[in-house]
Design an enzyme around this catalytic site. Sequence first.
Site, short mmCIF file in Angstrom:
data_model
loop_
_atom_site.label_atom_id
_atom_site.label_comp_id
_atom_site.label_asym_id
_atom_site.label_seq_id
_atom_site.Cartn_x
_atom_site.Cartn_y
_atom_site.Cartn_z
N SER A 178 0.85 -1.19 0.00
CA SER A 178 0.00 0.00 0.00
C SER A 178 0.88 1.24 0.00
CB SER A 178 -0.87 -0.01 1.27
OG SER A 178 -1.51 1.23 1.49
N TYR A 225 -1.66 -0.58 10.79
CA TYR A 225 -1.81 -0.96 9.38
C TYR A 225 -0.54 -0.62 8.60
CZ TYR A 225 -3.70 -1.13 4.62
OH TYR A 225 -3.91 -1.42 3.29
#
Length: 267
Positions: free
Chosen positions: A160, A173
């Site tokens: 990501s 995350y």
Amino acid sequence: MLKPIPLNGSTPPNPKVNLMKLNGKIALVTGASSGIGAATALKLAAQGVKVGLAARRIDRLQALVNQIKASGGEALAIEMDVVDSTSVQAGVQKLVDAYGTIDILFNNAGLMPISDIESLKTDEWHRMVDVNIKGLLNSTAAVLPYMQKQSYGHIFNTSSIAGRKVFPGLSVYCATKHAVTAFSEGLRLEVGKKHNIRVTCIQPGAVDTELFEHVTDKGYRDQMEGLRDQMAFLKAGDIADTILFALQAPDYVNVAELFVLPTDQPW
């Protein structure tokens, strides 16, 4: 004696260079029941790839299998929990029993609940670590021996923008996605030359998927949904297209990282 460089800057033809022929290849896609996983499975199948669709929501997987078969493709629904190594091994074995081997692995399963650290939502922290990191390790460990045996394969890992930057509310995350990015590069270094296995780390920015549905913090949920009014999110199919690009590169080319953002994403 040095060979002259072509005036147009192109590389001289090399008869030993082969483009990936996708037709007939076997792929395993985790997190295939929605979003990027489902879009990639559809595009792979359209190229003649036999696709193993892995996720926990077997009803969605079966609907996707029916869609692929209706279009003339081949696919197999595999009920799999990537956190459970036994489930992963069984799913991989089911795919190998059906099609013989695995040529492409797309480690795509992931979660993104958002909250401040001080909220101490530790259950969400551990679930992210289990799915985003351990799940990826489980499926890689189950598939890698088949690729080593045939001296060929391509592994894709979904990281990501959070694997390159850190954002408030996304600390855990981001930590998991930084781990994915680091593992991807280490894996490439270890198995690239030795086993002729390519590794690609996909690093998307804002994509229109179900990730926001995992957010239990109302403030952050509203904030994330508000981003849709600020920029045109990528579609899941856009990420699937980048995977096809990396897959179809000449066999001597490993597209190691793909950082893909909406044009108007400012962060």
